[in-house]
Design an enzyme around this catalytic site. Structure first.
Site, PDB file in Angstrom:
ATOM      1  NE  ARG A  10       5.269  -4.691  -1.902  1.00 21.40           N
ATOM      2  CZ  ARG A  10       4.441  -4.607  -2.831  1.00 21.40           C
ATOM      3  NH1 ARG A  10       3.355  -5.051  -2.664  1.00 21.40           N
ATOM      4  NH2 ARG A  10       5.046  -3.902  -3.990  1.00 21.40           N
ATOM      5  CB  SER A  51      -2.676  -4.328  -5.508  1.00 19.66           C
ATOM      6  OG  SER A  51      -2.492  -3.032  -4.726  1.00 19.66           O
TER       7      SER A  51
HETATM    8  P1  ADP Z   1       1.398  -3.152  -5.623  1.00 20.31           P
HETATM    9  O1  ADP Z   1       2.738  -3.433  -5.727  1.00 20.31           O
HETATM   10  O2  ADP Z   1       0.669  -3.639  -4.388  1.00 20.31           O
HETATM   11  O3  ADP Z   1       0.594  -3.644  -6.575  1.00 20.31           O
HETATM   12  P2  ADP Z   1       1.590  -0.138  -6.368  1.00 20.31           P
HETATM   13  O4  ADP Z   1       2.277  -0.516  -7.407  1.00 20.31           O
HETATM   14  O5  ADP Z   1       0.263   0.439  -6.164  1.00 20.31           O
HETATM   15  O6  ADP Z   1       1.090  -1.580  -5.380  1.00 20.31           O
HETATM   16  O7  ADP Z   1       2.752   0.184  -5.324  1.00 20.31           O
HETATM   17  C1  ADP Z   1       2.956   1.560  -4.919  1.00 20.31           C
HETATM   18  C2  ADP Z   1       3.865   1.642  -3.944  1.00 20.31           C
HETATM   19  O8  ADP Z   1       3.561   1.338  -2.788  1.00 20.31           O
HETATM   20  C3  ADP Z   1       5.355   0.941  -4.250  1.00 20.31           C
HETATM   21  O9  ADP Z   1       6.629   1.548  -4.008  1.00 20.31           O
HETATM   22  C4  ADP Z   1       4.997  -0.516  -3.618  1.00 20.31           C
HETATM   23  O10 ADP Z   1       6.362  -1.022  -3.182  1.00 20.31           O
HETATM   24  C5  ADP Z   1       4.262   0.148  -2.313  1.00 20.31           C
HETATM   25  N1  ADP Z   1       3.568  -0.790  -1.455  1.00 20.31           N
HETATM   26  C6  ADP Z   1       2.464  -1.717  -2.085  1.00 20.31           C
HETATM   27  N2  ADP Z   1       2.473  -2.391  -1.163  1.00 20.31           N
HETATM   28  C7  ADP Z   1       3.136  -2.119   0.064  1.00 20.31           C
HETATM   29  C8  ADP Z   1       3.150  -2.790   1.313  1.00 20.31           C
HETATM   30  N3  ADP Z   1       2.518  -3.751   1.707  1.00 20.31           N
HETATM   31  N4  ADP Z   1       3.949  -2.129   2.277  1.00 20.31           N
HETATM   32  C9  ADP Z   1       4.810  -1.240   1.823  1.00 20.31           C
HETATM   33  N5  ADP Z   1       4.569  -0.522   0.603  1.00 20.31           N
HETATM   34  C10 ADP Z   1       3.900  -1.216  -0.217  1.00 20.31           C
END
Ligand code: ADP
Length: 158
Positions: free
Chosen positions: A89, A127
């Protein structure tokens, strides 16, 4: 068959995650969504709830939802998979992801981390923020799939 593991906590699945999985499927035949079980973090949703929400968005065989404990590279080896898919992001993701990718390469240099840039409409979606907004009654419409929105409303008693 080309397979990638997309690891994360998915607490809960957001539209940002959905976009990475969909775009990943244009490159890989199959994406394994690997929910990392982190004993240090207390999740909002149980593992079963997180699995069910992802499966509801991706009912086909091309997406498998699984979970793992311990090192991601060990999990990838167990799954015979050499590609880790991650989303990027803002700049703030970069430093952490750079560290993780290099540490994982140090642990096993046969496993490659591949990054996909977020879609501009999702760059601010995480999240953590979604949970915060939902907890205080803000609208998360369009940030998470409809069934995730319903689950969040249920969790927060709305
Ligand atoms: P978060 O960071 O939202 O808590 P996770 O730990 O589940 O989510 O993230 C898993 C993967 O998804 C990571 O590589 C994170 O950078 C990616 N990710 C999370 N949200 C997005 C988004 N809005 N766009 C692109 N990638 C995302």
């Amino acid at each position: 068959m080309s397979v990638a593991i997309y690891p994360g906590s998915f607490d809960p699945l957001t539209c940002g995650h959905v976009s990475i999985i969909e775009r990943g499927l244009r490159i890989f035949d199959k994406v394994i969504v690997g929910i990392a079980i982190n004993i240090q973090k207390v999740p909002l949703l149980t593992l079963e709830e997180r699995v069910a929400l992802i499966q509801q968005s991706f009912p086909g065989d091309e997406v498998e939802v699984d979970s793992f404990e311990g090192l991601l590279v060990d999990y990838a080896r167990r799954r015979n998979c050499t590609v880790l898919l991650r989303g990027l992001r803002a700049v703030s993701d970069f430093e952490y992801e750079l560290q993780m990718a290099n540490m994982n390469r140090k642990l096993d240099d046969t496993i490659e981390t591949m990054f996909m840039m977020t879609e501009e409409s999702h760059f601010y979606v995480s999240s953590r923020l979604v949970k915060e907004v939902a907890r205080f009654g803000g609208k998360v419409e369009g940030l998470v799939p409809k069934h995730v929105e319903a689950k969040l409303n249920e969790k927060f008693g709305r």
